[in-house]
Design an enzyme around this catalytic site. Structure first.
Site, mmCIF file in Angstrom:
data_model
loop_
_atom_site.group_PDB
_atom_site.id
_atom_site.type_symbol
_atom_site.label_atom_id
_atom_site.label_comp_id
_atom_site.label_asym_id
_atom_site.label_seq_id
_atom_site.Cartn_x
_atom_site.Cartn_y
_atom_site.Cartn_z
ATOM 1 N N GLY A 112 -11.128 -18.780 -31.189
ATOM 2 C CA GLY A 112 -11.553 -17.809 -32.193
ATOM 3 C C GLY A 112 -10.400 -17.249 -32.997
ATOM 4 O O GLY A 112 -9.499 -16.620 -32.434
ATOM 5 N N GLY B 32 -10.488 -14.802 -35.268
ATOM 6 C CA GLY B 32 -10.831 -13.511 -35.865
ATOM 7 C C GLY B 32 -9.669 -12.538 -35.715
ATOM 8 O O GLY B 32 -8.533 -12.942 -35.460
ATOM 9 N N PHE B 33 -9.962 -11.250 -35.852
ATOM 10 C CA PHE B 33 -8.900 -10.249 -35.753
ATOM 11 C C PHE B 33 -8.162 -10.341 -34.425
ATOM 12 O O PHE B 33 -6.931 -10.311 -34.380
ATOM 13 C CB PHE B 33 -9.487 -8.841 -35.926
ATOM 14 C CG PHE B 33 -9.880 -8.530 -37.341
ATOM 15 C CD1 PHE B 33 -8.928 -8.470 -38.341
ATOM 16 C CD2 PHE B 33 -11.201 -8.293 -37.675
ATOM 17 C CE1 PHE B 33 -9.272 -8.178 -39.654
ATOM 18 C CE2 PHE B 33 -11.566 -7.996 -38.980
ATOM 19 C CZ PHE B 33 -10.606 -7.940 -39.973
ATOM 20 N N GLU C 126 -22.806 -0.213 -46.923
ATOM 21 C CA GLU C 126 -21.921 -0.709 -47.980
ATOM 22 C C GLU C 126 -22.636 -1.724 -48.860
ATOM 23 O O GLU C 126 -22.500 -1.702 -50.095
ATOM 24 C CB GLU C 126 -20.646 -1.297 -47.350
ATOM 25 C CG GLU C 126 -19.852 -0.208 -46.617
ATOM 26 C CD GLU C 126 -18.523 -0.658 -46.054
ATOM 27 O OE1 GLU C 126 -17.616 0.190 -45.978
ATOM 28 O OE2 GLU C 126 -18.375 -1.833 -45.681
ATOM 29 N N ALA D 227 -12.671 -3.871 -35.983
ATOM 30 C CA ALA D 227 -11.411 -4.604 -36.042
ATOM 31 C C ALA D 227 -10.311 -4.015 -35.155
ATOM 32 O O ALA D 227 -9.577 -4.748 -34.486
ATOM 33 C CB ALA D 227 -10.930 -4.671 -37.497
#
Lengths: 425, 425
Positions: free
Chosen positions: A15, A17-18, A174, A322
């Site tokens: 992974g 990701g972050f 958002e 995150a």
């Protein structure tokens, strides 16, 4: 797998990701061999996916090639693959490109959209967790505008211009704000063959207020901002069914909409193969100790959204955002070197930097530990933090230019149907 | 079709390419109703498609929403549709969204890739006429790199890293140069698990020199530039067959390649329905007079690549590039108003502004009427002309920034496999 043999132990990270890239960077040119596996060849900056969906940003500016991240790390290899299983006895992961052996394994596979088992909703609504999914939403919104412009049937036109966003967390809030800006700024100018008043944006939230993880002030302010933009906010409302046109809820509210965007929740995305009980039911997260070690294993770790670390401060685990992922990735990068050297590892302690959400132009809310605020300054802080969190100078400049351009021109310029979206109906 | 009734005659324009948008702009708020039809909702800046294919530019920066072009034109309507037929007796065009009536019809549908009837080549090779096609090439190149990194079979790896570009016109030459830069600059840095020397770029041209429509000097210089970048140039060579792996040619040259990019020619993309003889065979272009009226029709016009206007200076018609299309569109915009007013129309006269091609960093060739040159200054001119020809301030800034970034960093940063390409095999 064509990865050169190494004297050093191999750390396989699933992974990018972050959490994954934060750990990978920490291990740059350290005495380990690192193999990063991801099913995409890029890192996705998920917090801005909603701006891709709403034509504010091009997809390429929030995605970053994983190979560019590791290019100066001679000890690090990238493999484009999907992982199907962990064989912890043989110490290998099974992937779409064959088996990859590990000495230490780090699972950082994040979350996937949670439809709570409702198959009709899953096949008819639009998730927004990946770049292709965000682009599908962008195409669908623009296709609906075009269809609405040629439809004489009032009901059909309203269903095309009714946008239902399910889930009032940061993503839903958002996105609702951004679609409202499309209605308020783009429709009257570029679609003079459409009636702006035919377009409605509905935001449905199951709990009593939007942005439930944030402060009450933030919820109230953002609801006020949303209403000022024309978004219809429905709290204590959840979707019971959606057949592609009719939305039914737990209340009297019934809607007809061609577009339901599902931001109502996520669930962990674990890899099969570990012994029973390591993945906690419902949340689908690996139970880990304070070193991010998966329960029952010394050499298997889980990071970020997929890790459930119960502490006194966070008895239900850390929020799936995150910051915990980045902080855990960084610490585990250091800890794994200590583990290899036989030194004691350091316990993870989350530093909550606060949370925020933006609703639109000049409108955002920020919760810090000691101070909560909203409005123009919050919006400015939101922009700055997100800009600085993007990976890569190029992406930062392009996003900054787009935001400036959109701000000055009240525009969202990436209104392109590159790959039309075909509803499965 | 939901287009409001108008006192003014209706001009229907099929195609939002260079010719179509040039004419649309000319008719802004004039006493006609304009309906622009395109199967995409954006204008494509085709001269830079090859930079999308080779990861140098993001797709969104060379595409521009058609509705943004017409937003200040209250007399102009856009319709997203595919046109299937012209019924010239009833004065309607048949489209995927129903019939659209016209008083004056302008066909500006451009060209499509010409596979010269070879079905195997058509199904196995990659055309590059649209943004989705350019993105497919980008994905395939990057997927091949990833596959090559995990392949131990030397032959299979070479087939993955052999890139064959068929057609030595500007598109083929520019793409070959850009892929060579990927090999020279990106592979050694970001793919340290790949052997750069395993990658080969072959450019095949059927005639005796690359860039056949340009001057001999330009051909020689660009061939020299291509060779300096490591491209293997094969002139007098055309592809006889391609089964997805083996390329056979008219010469001894045989290649094994997973990627054949077909830039060997285009043919017109006419709409059916007009009487026999209006479309010239082979070229597939409408025969038009010097007012761009299609032979035999007073109120049907063809513009740009699809129009074949035989003049003394251009007995085989104008070159199928942007400039004739833009100039014809502009003139027809004026002429059609004259025709409506019963005034005499003006004959078209092509002003050849010259031609150019870029091969890579600091390398380009320019042919002007009186002056032909190559090298750094030509490259600078190429960049300036292309930048200024892009539609929209936003796209210009983003392309300019990308070029500057790529130039300084020897990089091509849009290396993203957003939608993987699946070969049909």
């Amino acid at each position: 797998m064509n990865i050169p043999a190494s004297q050093n132990p191999r750390v396989v990270i699933i992974g990018g990701g972050f959490a994954g890239i934060s750990m990978v960077k920490q291990l740059a040119n350290k005495p380990v061999q690192v193999v990063l596996i991801d099913k995409h060849n890029y890192h996705t900056f998920q917090p801005l996916l909603y701006q891709v969906s709403s034509s504010g940003l091009e997809p390429d500016s929030i995605a970053y090639p994983l190979r560019k991240i590791i290019k100066k790390q001679k000890n690090t290899f990238f493999r484009l693959a999907e992982v199907s299983n962990i064989n912890h006895k043989a110490r290998v992961v099974q992937t779409s490109i064959g088996e990859i052996a590990y000495d230490y394994l780090v699972v950082a596979t994040g979350t996937k959209t949670n439809f709570f088992g409702n198959k009709a909703i899953e096949s008819n609504s639009m998730p927004m967790k990946t770049v292709p999914q965000a682009l599908n939403i962008r195409s669908l919104i623009l296709q609906n505008f075009e269809k609405a412009a040629i439809t004489n049937d009032k009901e059909a036109r309203e269903a095309l211009l009714n946008f239902v966003i399910v889930g009032g967390g940061p993503t839903g809030v958002e996105l609702a704000g951004a679609i409202a800006e499309l209605k308020n700024n783009i429709l009257p100018r570029d679609y003079h063959d459409l009636n702006t008043s035919d377009m409605q944006i509905h935001l449905l939230e199951g709990s009593a207020r939007v942005l439930p993880p944030m402060s009450k002030q933030a919820s109230e302010k953002s609801e006020k901002f949303l209403k000022a933009l024309g978004v219809k906010v429905h709290c204590n409302t959840f979707v019971k069914d959606y057949d592609g046109l009719k939305v039914t809820t737990n209340t009297d509210l019934k809607l007809e909409s061609e577009t339901v965007i599902w931001a109502a929740g996520v669930t962990g995305n674990p890899v099969s193969g570990l012994q029973e009980g390591t993945v906690v039911e419902r949340a689908n997260r690996y139970l880990v100790n304070q070193y991010n070690q998966v329960q029952g294993y010394d050499t298997i770790f889980a990071l970020g959204d997929i890790a459930l670390m119960k502490t006194d401060a966070y008895p239900k685990g850390h929020p799936q955002v995150a910051q915990p992922a980045i902080q855990q990735g960084k610490l585990l990068g250091k800890n794994i070197l200590k583990l290899i050297e036989g030194k004691p590892m350091k316990k993870f302690k989350y530093h909550d930097k606060g949370s925020m959400a933006t609703i639109g132009r000049n409108k955002a809310v920020v919760d810090l530990k000691t101070y909560k605020f909203g409005g123009f300054f919050a919006w400015f802080v939101w922009m700055f933090v997100h800009l600085m969190s993007l990976v890569g100078f190029r992406n930062r400049v392009i996003v900054f230019f787009n935001w400036t351009y959109n701000y000055i021109n009240f525009d969202k310029a990436a209104r392109l149907i590159i790959r039309p979206f075909h509803k499965s109906k």
